[in-house]
Design an enzyme around this catalytic site. Sequence first.
Site, short mmCIF file in Angstrom:
data_model
loop_
_atom_site.label_atom_id
_atom_site.label_comp_id
_atom_site.label_asym_id
_atom_site.label_seq_id
_atom_site.Cartn_x
_atom_site.Cartn_y
_atom_site.Cartn_z
N ASN A 159 0.81 -1.24 0.00
CA ASN A 159 0.00 0.00 0.00
C ASN A 159 0.84 1.28 0.00
O ASN A 159 0.40 2.30 -0.51
CB ASN A 159 -1.05 -0.01 1.11
CG ASN A 159 -0.47 -0.13 2.49
OD1 ASN A 159 0.70 -0.46 2.64
ND2 ASN A 159 -1.27 0.14 3.49
N LYS A 182 12.54 -7.80 1.41
CA LYS A 182 11.67 -8.29 0.33
C LYS A 182 10.40 -7.44 0.30
O LYS A 182 9.61 -7.46 1.23
CB LYS A 182 11.27 -9.76 0.56
CG LYS A 182 10.57 -10.35 -0.66
CD LYS A 182 9.69 -11.52 -0.36
CE LYS A 182 8.38 -11.15 0.28
NZ LYS A 182 7.50 -10.31 -0.57
N SER A 239 -0.31 -8.02 6.99
CA SER A 239 -1.53 -8.54 7.61
C SER A 239 -1.22 -9.24 8.94
O SER A 239 -0.11 -9.75 9.15
CB SER A 239 -2.20 -9.53 6.66
OG SER A 239 -1.35 -10.63 6.44
N GLU A 260 3.94 -4.38 12.39
CA GLU A 260 2.92 -3.35 12.22
C GLU A 260 1.83 -3.98 11.38
O GLU A 260 1.98 -4.17 10.18
CB GLU A 260 3.56 -2.13 11.55
CG GLU A 260 2.80 -0.86 11.79
CD GLU A 260 1.83 -0.59 10.67
OE1 GLU A 260 0.67 -1.05 10.80
OE2 GLU A 260 2.22 0.04 9.69
N CYS A 294 -3.48 1.08 6.79
CA CYS A 294 -3.82 0.38 8.03
C CYS A 294 -4.32 1.34 9.10
O CYS A 294 -4.79 0.92 10.13
CB CYS A 294 -2.63 -0.43 8.52
SG CYS A 294 -1.12 0.51 8.46
N GLU A 392 -11.08 -5.70 8.62
CA GLU A 392 -10.69 -4.47 7.93
C GLU A 392 -11.14 -4.56 6.46
O GLU A 392 -10.80 -5.51 5.78
CB GLU A 392 -9.16 -4.39 7.98
CG GLU A 392 -8.64 -3.06 8.39
CD GLU A 392 -7.11 -3.05 8.46
OE1 GLU A 392 -6.47 -4.11 8.40
OE2 GLU A 392 -6.57 -1.96 8.57
P1 ADP Z 1 -1.71 -8.31 2.10
O1 ADP Z 1 -2.78 -9.30 2.44
O2 ADP Z 1 -2.10 -6.93 2.30
O3 ADP Z 1 -1.04 -8.56 0.79
P2 ADP Z 1 0.36 -9.69 3.51
O4 ADP Z 1 0.59 -9.73 4.97
O5 ADP Z 1 -0.14 -10.93 2.87
O6 ADP Z 1 -0.61 -8.48 3.24
O7 ADP Z 1 1.69 -9.25 2.76
C1 ADP Z 1 2.65 -8.38 3.30
C2 ADP Z 1 4.03 -8.89 2.96
O8 ADP Z 1 4.18 -10.19 3.51
C3 ADP Z 1 4.31 -9.02 1.47
O9 ADP Z 1 5.65 -8.66 1.23
C4 ADP Z 1 4.09 -10.50 1.22
O10 ADP Z 1 4.82 -11.01 0.11
C5 ADP Z 1 4.65 -11.08 2.50
N1 ADP Z 1 4.16 -12.43 2.77
C6 ADP Z 1 2.94 -12.95 2.51
N2 ADP Z 1 2.89 -14.25 2.89
C7 ADP Z 1 4.11 -14.55 3.41
C8 ADP Z 1 4.70 -15.72 3.97
N3 ADP Z 1 4.03 -16.85 4.10
N4 ADP Z 1 5.97 -15.66 4.39
C9 ADP Z 1 6.66 -14.52 4.29
N5 ADP Z 1 6.18 -13.39 3.76
C10 ADP Z 1 4.92 -13.40 3.32
#
Ligand code: ADP
Length: 490
Positions: A159, A182, A239, A260, A294, A392
């Site tokens: 976002n 990442k 998330s 966060e 958020c 949310e």
């Molecule tokens: P959203 O649902 O808003 O995309 P996420 O929490 O899924 O939020 O994503 C936030 C970050 O966490 C991104 O960089 C995503 O690639 C990473 N992410 C999502 N799933 C995993 C996982 N299983 N392990 C590590 N990083 C992850």
Amino acid sequence: MTQQYELSELIRSDNFIDGKWVASAGGKRFDVTNPATGEVIAQIADSDAADARAATDAAARAFPGWRDTLPRDRAAVLHRWHALMVANADALGRLISLEQGKPLAEGRGEVMYGASYVAWFADEATRIYGDIIPQQQRGKRMSAIKEPVGIVAAITPWNFPLAMIARKIAPALAAGCTVVGKPAEDTPLTALALVMLAHEAGVPAGVLNLISASRENAGPAVGDWLADSRVRKITFTGSTPVGKYLARESAGTLKKLSLELGGNAPFIVFDDADLDAAVTGMLAAKFRNGGQTCVCPNRVYVQSGVYERFADLLATRVAALKVAPATDPAAQIGPMINARAIDKIARHVDDAVSRGVRVLTGGKRLPELGPNYYAPTVLADASPDMQLSCEETFGPVVPLFRFDHEAEAIHAANDTPFGLASYFYSQDVRRIDRVARQLEAGIVGINEGALASEAAPFGGVKESGYGREGSKYGLDDYLSIKYLCQGGLE
Ligand code: ADP
């Protein structure tokens, strides 16, 4: 002269490891698309555990040198990085809008916002003090010094493609940590551009490493960092389920964590509020980034005496918001990030409609603009049994709940596992003091909808996570305290 780049020159498609641009070890790539049109912008490195490991190896080699760099020299590098971000604010802002969809003014605004953290932490780098502890025994001296925690893994959401990663990298580098990162799979290009500028600013090879990965490979790539005892800290924005997963999986090597997570922010309008100010505050807080932040108000509690007037005033202003792609300079609301996001918004609104809300404006997709557009929406007569009350929504939807008594509003506002931002409007000084103390949240906006500042501590309580970003507290998450006890002095 600070170098200025064209947008096309800022688009990078490889990983940045040990000061070099490299393809992923497996040679795979994935598409980054424009959410306004679905067009592919770039095909970039799809990394896995081998790439994550290479990044950690580089960060480990670079750590002792960066840790021992004089704070003012680290500050100088960060100031140069800041200058490059500001000089390239237009192109970076357009890149944000291209991959994330937000209006151009917001894209540029995000660059300046992210850059403000870099300048802030550049200055903070030179103010990492310790303590001389008052003497307790003859012949013994005790002191506490602060040291960088080590390698930091930064994982960020889509976002705010620039600000979220900038406000993690800047304090880490200021503290003397090295970084592996990442960005989100939807919006990795801005982060890669930022790393390119950091390199140009003089961040030494290995100090800052960034890999990109598709959603499928995020788990294996980040998993390598979670298991690696050389990585001493995870800083994550995203998330709540993923935050909890990272906390669980990193427990094996007891890493320091800053999380966060989701917000589900309440926004309370009392009978004694300045209603025009409350409406303006709501627009500022709710519709930034199309409701995809958020700290966006997700549940709006309005006292009975002003309920209908507030609803009318708000619906009129919301109906006038211009929904358009970022290519339209008049755009105020862009597309949502992807199909998953827009489906969730539609599900929440459909559920609320089936349970009896009144749609004052919006309440529908806008297919004539593209598959990811949703009309800014105000819903009256919302109730706690609706999905949008407990999850949310992350979109341009304002549900209005009615309440009669202050205690009722506070109970409803706190009746959630989350506690990031909260807002309320009142002109009664005693009520302001009472409510501010009772809200279970890390951030409280009092007669104010725009809270963001690099000088303020940003973070949550409860299941919104822990740790603070920005402010004089923001470096603590990247430092550990070492106690020195020297004897034999007499
Ligand atoms: P959203 O649902 O808003 O995309 P996420 O929490 O899924 O939020 O994503 C936030 C970050 O966490 C991104 O960089 C995503 O690639 C990473 N992410 C999502 N799933 C995993 C996982 N299983 N392990 C590590 N990083 C992850």
